[in-house]
Design an enzyme around this catalytic site. Structure first.
Site, short mmCIF file in Angstrom:
data_model
loop_
_atom_site.label_atom_id
_atom_site.label_comp_id
_atom_site.label_asym_id
_atom_site.label_seq_id
_atom_site.Cartn_x
_atom_site.Cartn_y
_atom_site.Cartn_z
N ALA A 246 0.83 -1.21 0.00
CA ALA A 246 0.00 0.00 0.00
C ALA A 246 0.87 1.26 0.00
O ALA A 246 1.95 1.27 0.60
CB ALA A 246 -0.92 -0.02 1.22
N ASP A 265 -0.02 -6.51 2.14
CA ASP A 265 0.09 -5.44 3.13
C ASP A 265 -0.63 -5.89 4.39
O ASP A 265 -1.61 -6.64 4.33
CB ASP A 265 -0.50 -4.13 2.61
CG ASP A 265 0.01 -2.93 3.37
OD1 ASP A 265 1.05 -2.37 2.96
OD2 ASP A 265 -0.60 -2.55 4.39
N ASP A 291 0.63 -10.36 7.64
CA ASP A 291 1.88 -9.87 8.21
C ASP A 291 3.02 -10.42 7.35
O ASP A 291 3.17 -11.64 7.21
CB ASP A 291 2.01 -10.35 9.65
CG ASP A 291 3.23 -9.77 10.36
OD1 ASP A 291 4.18 -9.33 9.67
OD2 ASP A 291 3.25 -9.79 11.59
N ASP A 306 9.37 -2.28 -0.27
CA ASP A 306 9.38 -0.86 0.13
C ASP A 306 9.09 -0.87 1.61
O ASP A 306 7.93 -0.82 2.04
CB ASP A 306 8.33 -0.09 -0.67
CG ASP A 306 8.37 1.41 -0.39
OD1 ASP A 306 9.19 1.85 0.45
OD2 ASP A 306 7.58 2.16 -0.99
N CYS A 359 11.78 5.26 1.70
CA CYS A 359 11.66 6.69 1.39
C CYS A 359 12.23 7.50 2.56
O CYS A 359 11.55 8.32 3.17
CB CYS A 359 10.21 7.08 1.10
SG CYS A 359 9.04 6.64 2.40
#
Length: 426
Positions: A246, A265, A291, A306, A359
């Site tokens: 997500a 997710d 999970d 990510d 990120c």
């Protein structure tokens, strides 16, 4: 009654004020507030205005505080201070002083605890309006909080940190990833195609009103965030896992290659956005709510991870983050990232490849994680990361790419990211 002081004009400002009070007073991230429906009572135009006002205020908050300090003998309560901050940012943005001041006085009068400060708010904002033309641009660019600024200075040096801060203050353009033809999308929306293939619009616009939105020709995704999937280079027919998927931009990229994509997710609510985005784009993937650390499946050809992180690379888009975090939870994030890398490797076929990214601007969530993974898995190797259009200066040790908000400053910058392509031994 003017538009600015009518209920229609006040509603977006009051909603923006609520967001500010929650972020600065309760340290709640704006994304959480929005997901709870904080702006759902407004029409689309009002929601966009309220979010824009709150974001702009948080981005320029230190500047607004310096300006207001000239005319305040003592600090008012937080709610009143946020009204003053919001109004100062509006004035700095060119809004008419009469409407801004009247709206601020109306808002402060709606709360019995602060109604007695209407005169103060009126007087201070009129002085701010008179002083702004010669004083606003002379104020320093807002700095990052010390808990983040110090580790970034240690990693990149004070000059780079200052450039990052300038990029944060400048904000971010709107970036789109095209499902098929970036040039066609750019022509339709009035944007330009960046060297990496992202379509960029210089100014943010209402996303749902852009050509191609309903048809699913593109989705919103920062230029840096689009690179990990391109680096992974999924092939038609490959079994690919998007771990921690997500909100789904990378899932859509992977699905558009023709790969057989599984998107996982832990949040059912967040996975709902992935489902909606896939439907709009006319793409398909197998969606799993689970999970990642306990998920079991047949080995995959390629995995994109990510990983959950501090999100410090996205502050130019999310200026609430320095207020919602203080660095105290970082160690738990570092441990989770390491565990997720190990789990991803266990789900990968021999010879398979893993694109790891965060990120984040913190090396502990990027370069250090890869170094540690190589130490835990001696036969693991980092492969050259050369997605189309990348700049040679983005290469980072021990491999992979280090992207920063000050990169491409002349084009509008990009989010901060670290990404590396890891190859599991055959």
């Amino acid at each position: 009654m003017s538009r600015d002081t009518s209920q229609q004009g006040l509603a977006p400002r009051r909603a923006a004020l609520h967001l500010l009070d929650q972020v600065t007073g309760e340290q709640r991230p704006m994304s959480e507030l929005l997901s709870e429906g904080a702006l759902d009572h407004l029409d689309p135009e009002g929601r966009a205005r309220a979010q824009r006002l709150a974001t702009q205020t948080l981005r320029g908050l230190p500047r607004a505080d310096r300006m207001l300090a000239r005319f305040l003998q003592k600090t008012p309560p937080l709610h009143v201070r946020n009204i003053l901050r919001l109004s100062t940012i509006e004035l700095a943005g060119g809004e008419a002083a009469h409407g801004v001041v009247n709206a601020a006085v109306a808002m402060v009068g709606m709360n019995k605890r602060t109604a007695g400060m209407k005169g103060l708010v009126n007087a201070v904002l009129r002085k701010v309006a008179a002083d702004l033309p010669g004083g606003w641009d002379k104020l320093a660019v807002p700095r990052l909080p010390k808990w983040l600024r110090e580790p970034l200075k240690a990693a990149y040096g004070p000059q780079v940190v200052a450039e990052i801060e300038r990029a944060h203050f400048a904000g971010a353009p709107l970036d789109l990833t095209a499902k098929t033809d970036p040039q066609a999308v750019a022509e339709a929306v009035g944007g330009t195609v960046l060297p990496t293939g992202t379509v960029r619009l210089a100014k943010g616009r209402q996303v749902s009103g852009l050509p191609g939105y309903e048809a699913g020709d593109w989705w919103v995704q920062d230029a840096a965030a689009a690179l990990p999937a391109r680096m992974l280079a999924a092939q038609p027919g490959e079994r690919v896992l998007d771990l921690c998927a997500a909100p789904g931009g990378k899932t859509l990229q992977l699905a558009a290659t023709g790969a057989e994509v599984t998107a996982l997710d832990i949040s059912d609510g967040r996975m709902g956005r992935v489902r909606q985005n896939l439907k709009r784009a006319g793409l398909s993937a197998d969606l799993v709510v689970a999970d990642a650390l306990t998920y079991e499946a047949a080995p995959f050809d390629a995995i994109l991870l990510d990983a959950p992180c501090s999100a410090t690379g996205t502050i130019r888009r999310h200026p609430d983050l320095p207020h919602a975090r203080d660095g105290s939870d970082f160690q738990k994030l570092f441990q989770l990232q390491a565990a997720l890398i190990d789990r991803a490797l266990a789900l990968l076929k021999p010879g398979g490849r893993l694109a790891f990214c965060t990120c984040s601007l913190l090396p502990d969530e990027g370069e250090v994680q890869v170094e540690a993974a190589l130490a835990r898995h001696p036969e693991l190797r980092v492969e050259a990361a050369d997605p189309p259009g990348m700049d040679a200066t983005w290469h980072s040790e021990p491999g992979g790419l280090r992207l920063r908000p000050d990169h491409w400053a002349d084009r509008g910058g990009m989010d901060g990211f670290y990404m590396a392509l890891l190859r599991k031994p055959a």
